[in-house]
Design a protein around this motif. Structure first.
Motif, PDB file in Angstrom:
ATOM      1  N   LEU A  27      -0.984 -11.130   7.897  1.00 48.38           N
ATOM      2  CA  LEU A  27      -1.989 -10.141   7.530  1.00 48.38           C
ATOM      3  C   LEU A  27      -2.542 -10.435   6.149  1.00 48.38           C
ATOM      4  CD1 LEU A  27       0.006  -6.929   8.513  1.00 48.38           C
ATOM      5  CD2 LEU A  27      -1.995  -7.822   9.725  1.00 48.38           C
ATOM      6  N   ARG A  28      -3.810 -10.208   5.976  1.00 51.85           N
ATOM      7  CA  ARG A  28      -4.371 -10.206   4.624  1.00 51.85           C
ATOM      8  C   ARG A  28      -3.992  -8.877   3.995  1.00 51.85           C
ATOM      9  NH1 ARG A  28      -9.546 -11.486   7.209  1.00 51.85           N
ATOM     10  NH2 ARG A  28      -9.391 -13.666   7.768  1.00 51.85           N
ATOM     11  N   GLN A  29      -4.036  -8.816   2.671  1.00 51.16           N
ATOM     12  CA  GLN A  29      -3.628  -7.606   1.962  1.00 51.16           C
ATOM     13  C   GLN A  29      -4.392  -6.373   2.459  1.00 51.16           C
ATOM     14  OE1 GLN A  29      -1.146  -7.370  -0.573  1.00 51.16           O
ATOM     15  NE2 GLN A  29      -1.403  -5.202  -0.150  1.00 51.16           N
ATOM     16  N   LEU A  30      -5.701  -6.476   2.609  1.00 53.18           N
ATOM     17  CA  LEU A  30      -6.474  -5.315   3.040  1.00 53.18           C
ATOM     18  C   LEU A  30      -6.122  -4.896   4.465  1.00 53.18           C
ATOM     19  CD1 LEU A  30      -8.553  -3.164   2.380  1.00 53.18           C
ATOM     20  CD2 LEU A  30     -10.342  -4.751   3.113  1.00 53.18           C
ATOM     21  N   GLU A  31      -5.859  -5.842   5.333  1.00 50.24           N
ATOM     22  CA  GLU A  31      -5.450  -5.507   6.703  1.00 50.24           C
ATOM     23  C   GLU A  31      -4.139  -4.716   6.678  1.00 50.24           C
ATOM     24  OE1 GLU A  31      -5.292  -9.395   8.451  1.00 50.24           O
ATOM     25  OE2 GLU A  31      -7.472  -9.616   8.350  1.00 50.24           O
ATOM     26  N   TYR A  32      -3.188  -5.209   5.879  1.00 49.53           N
ATOM     27  CA  TYR A  32      -1.913  -4.499   5.715  1.00 49.53           C
ATOM     28  C   TYR A  32      -2.160  -3.102   5.151  1.00 49.53           C
ATOM     29  CZ  TYR A  32       2.337  -2.939   3.436  1.00 49.53           C
ATOM     30  OH  TYR A  32       3.392  -2.173   3.029  1.00 49.53           O
ATOM     31  N   ASP A  33      -2.961  -3.026   4.084  1.00 52.28           N
ATOM     32  CA  ASP A  33      -3.229  -1.738   3.438  1.00 52.28           C
ATOM     33  C   ASP A  33      -3.841  -0.740   4.420  1.00 52.28           C
ATOM     34  OD1 ASP A  33      -2.249  -2.683   1.009  1.00 52.28           O
ATOM     35  OD2 ASP A  33      -4.246  -3.149   0.212  1.00 52.28           O
ATOM     36  N   ILE A  34      -4.756  -1.199   5.243  1.00 47.59           N
ATOM     37  CA  ILE A  34      -5.400  -0.308   6.209  1.00 47.59           C
ATOM     38  C   ILE A  34      -4.413   0.158   7.271  1.00 47.59           C
ATOM     39  CG2 ILE A  34      -7.105  -0.221   8.076  1.00 47.59           C
ATOM     40  CD1 ILE A  34      -8.954  -1.912   6.245  1.00 47.59           C
ATOM     41  N   LEU A  35      -3.607  -0.747   7.788  1.00 50.36           N
ATOM     42  CA  LEU A  35      -2.607  -0.350   8.786  1.00 50.36           C
ATOM     43  C   LEU A  35      -1.644   0.694   8.210  1.00 50.36           C
ATOM     44  CD1 LEU A  35      -1.772  -3.802  10.428  1.00 50.36           C
ATOM     45  CD2 LEU A  35      -3.203  -1.964  11.375  1.00 50.36           C
ATOM     46  N   MET A  36      -1.180   0.471   6.989  1.00 53.21           N
ATOM     47  CA  MET A  36      -0.260   1.422   6.362  1.00 53.21           C
ATOM     48  C   MET A  36      -0.969   2.739   6.037  1.00 53.21           C
ATOM     49  SD  MET A  36       2.611  -0.019   6.594  1.00 53.21           S
ATOM     50  CE  MET A  36       3.555   1.240   5.738  1.00 53.21           C
ATOM     51  N   PHE A  37      -2.232   2.651   5.646  1.00 50.74           N
ATOM     52  CA  PHE A  37      -3.003   3.862   5.371  1.00 50.74           C
ATOM     53  C   PHE A  37      -3.110   4.721   6.630  1.00 50.74           C
ATOM     54  CE2 PHE A  37      -6.978   6.227   5.449  1.00 50.74           C
ATOM     55  CZ  PHE A  37      -6.859   6.974   4.297  1.00 50.74           C
ATOM     56  N   ILE A  38      -3.444   4.089   7.746  1.00 52.44           N
ATOM     57  CA  ILE A  38      -3.578   4.830   9.004  1.00 52.44           C
ATOM     58  C   ILE A  38      -2.229   5.446   9.391  1.00 52.44           C
ATOM     59  CG2 ILE A  38      -4.054   4.634  11.480  1.00 52.44           C
ATOM     60  CD1 ILE A  38      -6.077   2.371  10.673  1.00 52.44           C
ATOM     61  N   GLN A  92       1.409  -0.074  19.834  1.00 49.19           N
ATOM     62  CA  GLN A  92       2.846  -0.348  19.859  1.00 49.19           C
ATOM     63  C   GLN A  92       3.204  -1.658  19.160  1.00 49.19           C
ATOM     64  OE1 GLN A  92       4.890   1.890  21.289  1.00 49.19           O
ATOM     65  NE2 GLN A  92       6.772   0.771  20.887  1.00 49.19           N
ATOM     66  N   LEU A  93       2.351  -2.653  19.298  1.00 47.41           N
ATOM     67  CA  LEU A  93       2.585  -3.962  18.702  1.00 47.41           C
ATOM     68  C   LEU A  93       2.772  -3.870  17.182  1.00 47.41           C
ATOM     69  CD1 LEU A  93       2.660  -7.044  19.063  1.00 47.41           C
ATOM     70  CD2 LEU A  93       0.168  -7.049  18.923  1.00 47.41           C
ATOM     71  N   THR A  94       2.235  -2.840  16.589  1.00 50.29           N
ATOM     72  CA  THR A  94       2.264  -2.675  15.136  1.00 50.29           C
ATOM     73  C   THR A  94       3.580  -2.096  14.631  1.00 50.29           C
ATOM     74  OG1 THR A  94      -0.080  -2.124  15.377  1.00 50.29           O
ATOM     75  CG2 THR A  94       0.859  -1.802  13.216  1.00 50.29           C
ATOM     76  N   ASN A  95       4.369  -1.474  15.498  1.00 47.45           N
ATOM     77  CA  ASN A  95       5.547  -0.723  15.065  1.00 47.45           C
ATOM     78  C   ASN A  95       6.488  -1.489  14.140  1.00 47.45           C
ATOM     79  OD1 ASN A  95       4.643   1.519  16.395  1.00 47.45           O
ATOM     80  ND2 ASN A  95       6.069   1.347  18.096  1.00 47.45           N
ATOM     81  N   GLU A  96       6.835  -2.721  14.495  1.00 52.02           N
ATOM     82  CA  GLU A  96       7.773  -3.492  13.675  1.00 52.02           C
ATOM     83  C   GLU A  96       7.177  -3.769  12.299  1.00 52.02           C
ATOM     84  OE1 GLU A  96      10.011  -7.781  13.703  1.00 52.02           O
ATOM     85  OE2 GLU A  96       9.488  -6.896  15.644  1.00 52.02           O
ATOM     86  N   GLY A  97       5.897  -4.122  12.260  1.00 52.11           N
ATOM     87  CA  GLY A  97       5.230  -4.364  10.980  1.00 52.11           C
ATOM     88  C   GLY A  97       5.164  -3.107  10.127  1.00 52.11           C
ATOM     89  N   ILE A  98       4.913  -1.973  10.762  1.00 55.43           N
ATOM     90  CA  ILE A  98       4.869  -0.693  10.045  1.00 55.43           C
ATOM     91  C   ILE A  98       6.252  -0.387   9.465  1.00 55.43           C
ATOM     92  CG2 ILE A  98       4.604   1.812  10.297  1.00 55.43           C
ATOM     93  CD1 ILE A  98       1.910   0.344  10.264  1.00 55.43           C
TER      94      ILE A  98
END
Length: 145
Positions: A27-38, A92-98
Motif C-alpha cells: 500500500l502507498r501511505q495514502l491508501e493505508y491512511d484512507i483504509l484506516m480512516f474508513i 473482508q480481504l482488508t481485515n488482516e491489514g486493518i
C-alpha cells in the motif's frame, strides 16, 4: 526548534511506524491512511468525506480509492435513490491489514504518550483540539474572505 517544525517529526515517526504494514500489503501511505480512516470513522464513508476531513486532494483520494477497489480492499456502493451518492465499504480481504494497522496505531499512540500522566494527556488533547479549532476557523475565514 519550534512546534511548527517539530510536528513533522511526529508525522514522520507515524509513517515509519506504519511502513511495515504498507510494505506487507503493498500500500502507498495514502491508501493505508484512507483504509484506516474508513475503518476508524465508519460514518464518514464517501470520497467527499475523506477529502473534507483529511484535507486530501480530490485527485489523490480518487486515485487511492481506485487502486484499493481494484485490489479488492474496498467496494463502492451507489445509492439506489441518488446515483451521485457513492459510499465506500471495506471488504473482508482488508481485515488482516486493518488488524495490523490498528496494532501499529496503538503502538504509535503508546510511544507518543510514554511518560505522560492521564491528566497530561487530557490537557494535551484539550489544547490540541483548541489549536485545531482555531486553524479550522481561520481556514473558513480565509475561504470566505
Amino acid at each position: 526548534m519550534h512546534f511548527w517544525d517539530e510536528h513533522k517529526t511526529i508525522t514522520r515517526y507515524y509513517e515509519m511506524k506504519v511502513s511495515g504494514v504498507c510494505e506487507k500489503y503493498q500500500l502507498r501511505q495514502l491508501e493505508y491512511d484512507i483504509l484506516m480512516f474508513i475503518y476508524n470513522n465508519p460514518a464518514y464513508n464517501t470520497a467527499a468525506d475523506i477529502v473534507r476531513i483529511r484535507k486530501s486532494t480530490k485527485s489523490h483520494v480518487s486515485t487511492s480509492l481506485k487502486v484499493s477497489e481494484g485490489r479488492g480492499f474496498i467496494e463502492k456502493r451507489i445509492d439506489k435513490d441518488n446515483k451521485k451518492h457513492v459510499t465506500i465499504h471495506l471488504l473482508q480481504l482488508t481485515n488482516e491489514g486493518i488488524e495490523d494497522g490498528i496494532w501499529a496505531q496503538k503502538e504509535f499512540t503508546q510511544d507518543m504518550f510514554e511518560g505522560l500522566s492521564e491528566e497530561e494527556i487530557k490537557v494535551f488533547m484539550s489544547v490540541f483540539q483548541k489549536v485545531y479549532d482555531n486553524a479550522e476557523r481561520m481556514i473558513s475565514k480565509e475561504k470566505n474572505a
